[in-house]
Design an enzyme around this catalytic site. Structure first.
Site, short mmCIF file in Angstrom:
data_model
loop_
_atom_site.label_atom_id
_atom_site.label_comp_id
_atom_site.label_asym_id
_atom_site.label_seq_id
_atom_site.Cartn_x
_atom_site.Cartn_y
_atom_site.Cartn_z
N ASP A 1 -7.74 -5.45 0.01
CA ASP A 1 -8.27 -6.38 -0.94
C ASP A 1 -8.14 -7.75 -0.88
O ASP A 1 -8.24 -8.64 -1.52
CB ASP A 1 -7.70 -5.84 -2.43
CG ASP A 1 -8.41 -4.42 -2.97
OD1 ASP A 1 -7.35 -3.65 -3.11
OD2 ASP A 1 -9.67 -4.51 -2.73
N HIS B 1 0.77 -1.34 -0.20
CA HIS B 1 -0.09 -0.12 -0.14
C HIS B 1 0.81 1.28 0.11
O HIS B 1 2.15 1.41 0.47
CB HIS B 1 -0.79 0.00 1.12
CG HIS B 1 -2.07 0.93 1.04
ND1 HIS B 1 -1.93 2.29 1.38
CD2 HIS B 1 -3.25 0.50 0.95
CE1 HIS B 1 -3.45 2.93 1.20
NE2 HIS B 1 -3.98 1.77 0.73
C1 SDX Z 1 -6.28 -0.04 -2.91
O1 SDX Z 1 -4.59 4.23 -1.91
C2 SDX Z 1 -5.48 3.77 -1.38
O2 SDX Z 1 -6.00 4.15 -0.24
C3 SDX Z 1 -6.26 2.67 -2.08
C4 SDX Z 1 -7.28 1.87 -1.27
C5 SDX Z 1 -8.43 2.51 -0.94
O3 SDX Z 1 -9.13 2.21 -0.31
O4 SDX Z 1 -8.71 3.32 -1.73
O5 SDX Z 1 -6.51 1.29 -0.02
C6 SDX Z 1 -7.49 0.41 -2.03
O6 SDX Z 1 -6.05 0.47 -4.05
C7 SDX Z 1 -5.32 -0.97 -2.01
C8 SDX Z 1 -4.29 -1.42 -3.11
C9 SDX Z 1 -4.57 -2.66 -4.26
N1 SDX Z 1 -3.66 -2.86 -4.88
C10 SDX Z 1 -2.97 -4.18 -4.76
O7 SDX Z 1 -2.95 -4.91 -3.91
C11 SDX Z 1 -1.85 -4.36 -5.99
C12 SDX Z 1 -0.65 -4.99 -5.51
N2 SDX Z 1 0.04 -3.85 -4.62
C13 SDX Z 1 0.98 -3.13 -5.60
O8 SDX Z 1 0.99 -3.09 -6.95
C14 SDX Z 1 1.47 -1.78 -4.86
O9 SDX Z 1 1.58 -2.15 -3.54
C15 SDX Z 1 0.52 -0.64 -4.67
C16 SDX Z 1 -0.09 -0.13 -5.96
C17 SDX Z 1 -0.70 -0.97 -3.75
C18 SDX Z 1 1.42 0.60 -4.24
O10 SDX Z 1 2.34 0.63 -5.13
P1 SDX Z 1 3.43 2.01 -4.80
O11 SDX Z 1 3.43 2.67 -3.23
O12 SDX Z 1 3.67 2.67 -6.01
O13 SDX Z 1 4.56 1.01 -4.27
P2 SDX Z 1 6.00 0.52 -5.58
O14 SDX Z 1 5.19 -0.21 -6.74
O15 SDX Z 1 6.65 1.60 -5.54
O16 SDX Z 1 6.46 -0.81 -4.78
C19 SDX Z 1 7.72 -0.56 -3.82
C20 SDX Z 1 8.42 -1.85 -3.79
C21 SDX Z 1 8.79 -2.20 -5.29
O17 SDX Z 1 10.10 -3.04 -5.03
P3 SDX Z 1 11.57 -2.46 -5.53
O18 SDX Z 1 11.32 -1.75 -6.73
O19 SDX Z 1 11.78 -1.63 -4.37
O20 SDX Z 1 12.42 -3.67 -5.74
O21 SDX Z 1 7.75 -2.64 -3.24
C22 SDX Z 1 7.44 -3.83 -4.33
C23 SDX Z 1 7.84 -3.14 -5.47
O22 SDX Z 1 8.29 -4.06 -6.66
N3 SDX Z 1 5.98 -4.20 -4.28
C24 SDX Z 1 5.51 -5.14 -4.47
C25 SDX Z 1 4.09 -5.25 -4.13
N4 SDX Z 1 3.76 -3.98 -3.90
C26 SDX Z 1 4.91 -3.39 -3.78
N5 SDX Z 1 6.18 -6.64 -4.64
C27 SDX Z 1 5.41 -7.73 -4.50
N6 SDX Z 1 3.93 -7.71 -4.49
C28 SDX Z 1 3.44 -6.32 -4.31
N7 SDX Z 1 2.13 -6.59 -4.06
#
Ligand code: SDX
Length: 428
Positions: free
Chosen positions: A363, A306
């Site tokens: 989720d 998140h």
């Molecule tokens: C919702 O914003 C809100 O409040 C949203 C929400 C609401 O109520 O409205 O809470 C609802 O949208 C919840 C999120 C649902 N999405 C997912 O579950 C999709 C999987 N999660 C990710 O794609 C991610 O964690 C996000 C999109 C939720 C957040 O993305 P960020 O903050 O841009 O984080 P990032 O992509 O920059 O990741 C940082 C690091 C990366 O690794 P490095 O480049 O440092 O090596 O963390 C890793 C990412 O690869 N990472 C994950 C991951 N989430 C982040 N690695 C594996 N699995 C994951 N789920």
């Protein structure tokens, strides 16, 4: 606390105001930065940028705190209902019993769609995505009723909010019925919010669906937990559109489109598809987590991570407990919930996730509840949108009520061609 800060640019020093919120969050107010320095800021994904001040929802990502108008989500989950939480989010205080009865009556009175709107469902192909239908039909609603003209005070907003919250439920159920070739089922006057939705989804004109108290309670909780969440992607979209003075329906229709994406509201579908894939393919959880962690892996652990929470999303804890209770009450065993728990246990003990502070989000478990009450997977994100409607309405109201609101128009740093001559067609 200093109410200003200083920055140095090109050997000159500038003083900028510091803003502090009621929960001691601090922000550097850069609204005069460009006029004083010629510089703008750049912030990929707005991870460090506040777009507004807001009094609706407070999140502390480090502590895993979520409050609607100051009331902890745990207390609301335990003691309130979706409709009551919706009122709290929109109007800033818990409703009195008079408020509650009036709003409830407005929701019931507005549960039916204009007859001519029902014709639209015959025009969508059966495989049409329900989020596409929801967004289109919310805008269509504004063709039938003058949303802008009516909203001049809280009473007008209450009527518009009831219309939108009530009709999105009917639109969702009608889109499901159309997709399975069944006739639309009209809402009932004696049902409350969640019951009426389940009735419209699963009854037939000649056979009433028995709405169980457990299913209605679980859906109520699901919707309450999704009611608002600060400046997430879709709510920021609603505010962006509202800032141009677009009407409430147009702003919320745009919110539906932003929510659709698998990184946002679409994640609740992606989680179930991930769990189903693990279940059907027989791949073991350890190998799946290894795949997620592998460098350049495009596989994400859906439902994890998140932008704000660097701890458990409090909603995921509440949903996990509710899923366990619902399944045991229904005497149902869902192997996907077992896989979800295995994945969570593996990830929460793994440095990759610990270092990146990746925890289950809203989720990760929500789909188990929707599955248990019979909602089809392709409707999961629509359920999220129905739950989030009060938060979008509240944010639209905050923009609409604030005379100092300016249209949202971010700057950019241009990285394209410098001055380029036009080449006539004959010379290309
Ligand atoms: C919702 O914003 C809100 O409040 C949203 C929400 C609401 O109520 O409205 O809470 C609802 O949208 C919840 C999120 C649902 N999405 C997912 O579950 C999709 C999987 N999660 C990710 O794609 C991610 O964690 C996000 C999109 C939720 C957040 O993305 P960020 O903050 O841009 O984080 P990032 O992509 O920059 O990741 C940082 C690091 C990366 O690794 P490095 O480049 O440092 O090596 O963390 C890793 C990412 O690869 N990472 C994950 C991951 N989430 C982040 N690695 C594996 N699995 C994951 N789920």
């Amino acid at each position: 606390m200093n109410h200003t800060c200083r920055i140095e640019l090109d050997g000159r020093s500038y003083e900028l105001p510091v803003v502090e919120g009621t929960e001691n969050e601090r922000a550097v107010d850069i609204s005069s930065l460009r006029s004083h320095t010629g510089y703008i800021t750049l912030d990929d994904g707005y991870g460090n940028t506040g777009s507004c001040t807001s009094a609706i929802t407070y999140i502390d990502g480090e502590q895993g705190i979520l409050r609607y108008r100051g009331i902890p989500i745990e207390d609301l989950a335990e003691q309130s209902s979706f409709v009551e939480a919706a009122w709290l989010v929109i109007f800033g205080h818990l409703p009195t019993s008079t408020d509650r009865e009036r709003f409830s009556a407005l929701l019931t009175a507005n549960s039916q769609l204009p007859q001519s709107m029902l014709k639209h469902f015959d025009a969508f192909p059966p495989h049409a995505h329900p989020m596409a239908i929801l967004s289109a039909m919310i805008n269509t609603l504004s063709c039938h009723e003058p949303p802008q003209a009516e909203i001049t005070d809280d009473a007008g907003l209450e009527r518009a909010a009831a219309r939108l919250m009530s009709k999105v439920r009917t639109i969702a159920a009608a889109s499901y019925k159309a997709s399975i070739g069944e006739p639309v089922v009209y809402p009932r006057y004696d049902y409350r919010y969640a019951e009426n939705f389940l009735h419209m989804m699963f009854s037939l004109p000649f056979k009433e669906h028995e709405v169980t108290p457990e299913a209605a309670k679980a859906l109520n909780l699901f919707l309450l937990l999704h009611a608002d969440h600060e400046q997430n992607c879709s709510t920021s979209t609603v505010r962006m559109v509202a800032s141009s003075q677009a009407n409430l329906f147009a702003s919320c229709a745009a919110g539906v489109c932003a929510l659709w994406g698998p990184l946002h509201g679409g994640a609740n579908v992606a989680v179930i598809e991930m769990l189903q894939h693990i279940h059907d393919s027989g791949v073991n959880v350890t190998d799946y987590v290894k795949k997620v962690k592998s460098k350049n892996s495009r596989t994400r652990l859906m439902g994890f991570g998140h932008r704000v929470y660097r701890n458990f999303d409090p909603r995921s804890r509440i949903l996990k407990k509710a899923a366990d209770e619902l399944l045991s009450t229904l005497h149902v065993h869902d192997p996907l919930l077992d896989i979800a728990q295995e994945l969570a246990d593996a990830a929460l003990g793994d440095d990759y996730f610990i270092e990146r502070k990746l925890y289950p989000n809203v989720d990760f478990y929500s789909g188990t509840i929707l599955r248990a009450i019979g909602i089809p997977v392709n409707m999961f994100t629509v359920m999220f949108a129905i739950g989030r409607m009060p938060g979008w309405i509240a944010n639209w109201k905050e923009i609409h009520d604030d005379p100092s609101t300016r249209i949202y128009r971010p700057r950019q740093v241009y990285t394209g061609n410098t001055l380029t001559e036009f080449v006539p067609r004959t010379e290309r």
